[in-house]
Design a protein around this motif. Structure first.
Motif, PDB file in Angstrom:
ATOM      1  N   VAL A 152      -0.122 -31.424   2.745  1.00  0.00           N
ATOM      2  CA  VAL A 152      -0.581 -32.771   3.055  1.00  0.00           C
ATOM      3  C   VAL A 152      -1.072 -33.410   1.853  1.00  0.00           C
ATOM      4  O   VAL A 152      -2.178 -33.003   1.303  1.00  0.00           O
ATOM      5  CB  VAL A 152      -1.456 -32.740   4.307  1.00  0.00           C
ATOM      6  N   GLU A 156      -1.111 -35.229  15.051  1.00  0.00           N
ATOM      7  CA  GLU A 156      -0.219 -34.214  14.568  1.00  0.00           C
ATOM      8  C   GLU A 156      -0.650 -32.768  15.219  1.00  0.00           C
ATOM      9  O   GLU A 156       0.250 -32.057  15.608  1.00  0.00           O
ATOM     10  CB  GLU A 156      -0.816 -34.011  13.088  1.00  0.00           C
ATOM     11  N   LYS A 157      -1.899 -32.501  15.649  1.00  0.00           N
ATOM     12  CA  LYS A 157      -2.434 -31.407  16.168  1.00  0.00           C
ATOM     13  C   LYS A 157      -1.609 -31.200  17.660  1.00  0.00           C
ATOM     14  O   LYS A 157      -1.296 -30.241  18.292  1.00  0.00           O
ATOM     15  CB  LYS A 157      -3.871 -31.482  16.499  1.00  0.00           C
ATOM     16  N   TRP A 211       7.800 -24.199  16.944  1.00  0.00           N
ATOM     17  CA  TRP A 211       7.109 -23.734  15.863  1.00  0.00           C
ATOM     18  C   TRP A 211       6.375 -22.467  16.215  1.00  0.00           C
ATOM     19  O   TRP A 211       5.546 -22.528  16.607  1.00  0.00           O
ATOM     20  CB  TRP A 211       5.994 -24.734  15.888  1.00  0.00           C
ATOM     21  N   LEU A 230       2.054 -20.701  12.358  1.00  0.00           N
ATOM     22  CA  LEU A 230       1.543 -21.883  11.615  1.00  0.00           C
ATOM     23  C   LEU A 230       0.222 -21.164  11.140  1.00  0.00           C
ATOM     24  O   LEU A 230      -0.764 -20.589  11.744  1.00  0.00           O
ATOM     25  CB  LEU A 230       1.083 -23.001  12.665  1.00  0.00           C
ATOM     26  N   ARG A 237      -2.693 -21.431   7.777  1.00  0.00           N
ATOM     27  CA  ARG A 237      -3.192 -22.440   6.906  1.00  0.00           C
ATOM     28  C   ARG A 237      -2.896 -21.603   5.351  1.00  0.00           C
ATOM     29  O   ARG A 237      -2.907 -20.406   5.384  1.00  0.00           O
ATOM     30  CB  ARG A 237      -4.652 -22.376   6.998  1.00  0.00           C
TER      31      ARG A 237
HETATM   32  O1  MUC Z   1      -3.230 -29.151   8.704  1.00  0.00           O
HETATM   33  C1  MUC Z   1      -1.923 -29.039   8.362  1.00  0.00           C
HETATM   34  O2  MUC Z   1      -1.356 -28.114   7.658  1.00  0.00           O
HETATM   35  C2  MUC Z   1      -1.006 -30.105   8.553  1.00  0.00           C
HETATM   36  C3  MUC Z   1      -0.282 -30.130  10.075  1.00  0.00           C
HETATM   37  C4  MUC Z   1       0.230 -28.954  10.464  1.00  0.00           C
HETATM   38  C5  MUC Z   1      -0.068 -28.970  11.666  1.00  0.00           C
HETATM   39  C6  MUC Z   1      -1.249 -29.793  11.904  1.00  0.00           C
HETATM   40  O3  MUC Z   1      -1.875 -29.827  13.037  1.00  0.00           O
HETATM   41  O4  MUC Z   1      -1.527 -30.450  10.881  1.00  0.00           O
END
Ligand code: MUC
Length: 96
Positions: free
Chosen positions: A9, A27-28, A40, A43, A45
């Motif tokens: 991002v 987005e969340k 999905w 996920l 980080r």
């Molecule tokens: O934070 C991010 O990596 C970007 C994006 C992916 C899921 C979300 O909630 O935001």
């Protein structure tokens, strides 16, 4: 079909703080809905980066593209995609 997706991002430094907060909240909400629906799958980080490694389950490349384009942060992301297939040494029979 499973896809490994890296999203990085890059919000403009001069973006209004409330606009950025709204985009992240939207987005969340969508990210959590797609996780609940099974699209999905993972996920994660990437430590130290405003980026994630994800695994998506989509019926086609076109469907994955359409899903990613719906993400509120899509205009501010660079995205790398790799298709996944079952590894012959995997012990997990349900890797699809
Ligand atoms: O934070 C991010 O990596 C970007 C994006 C992916 C899921 C979300 O909630 O935001």
């Amino acid at each position: 079909m499973l896809f490994h997706v890296k999203m990085t991002v890059n919000l403009p430094l001069d973006m209004d703080a409330s606009r950025a907060a709204q985009l992240k909240a939207d987005e969340k909400e969508l990210a959590q809905r797609l996780q609940r629906e099974g699209t999905w799958r993972h996920l994660w980080r990437i430590a130290g980066h405003y980026a994630n490694y994800s695994v998506f389950d989509a019926p086609s490349v076109e469907a994955l593209h359409d899903t990613l384009m719906q993400l509120p942060l899509f205009p501010y992301m660079s995205i790398e995609i790799n298709g996944l297939c079952r590894h012959p040494s995997s012990i997990h029979a349900d890797d699809r």
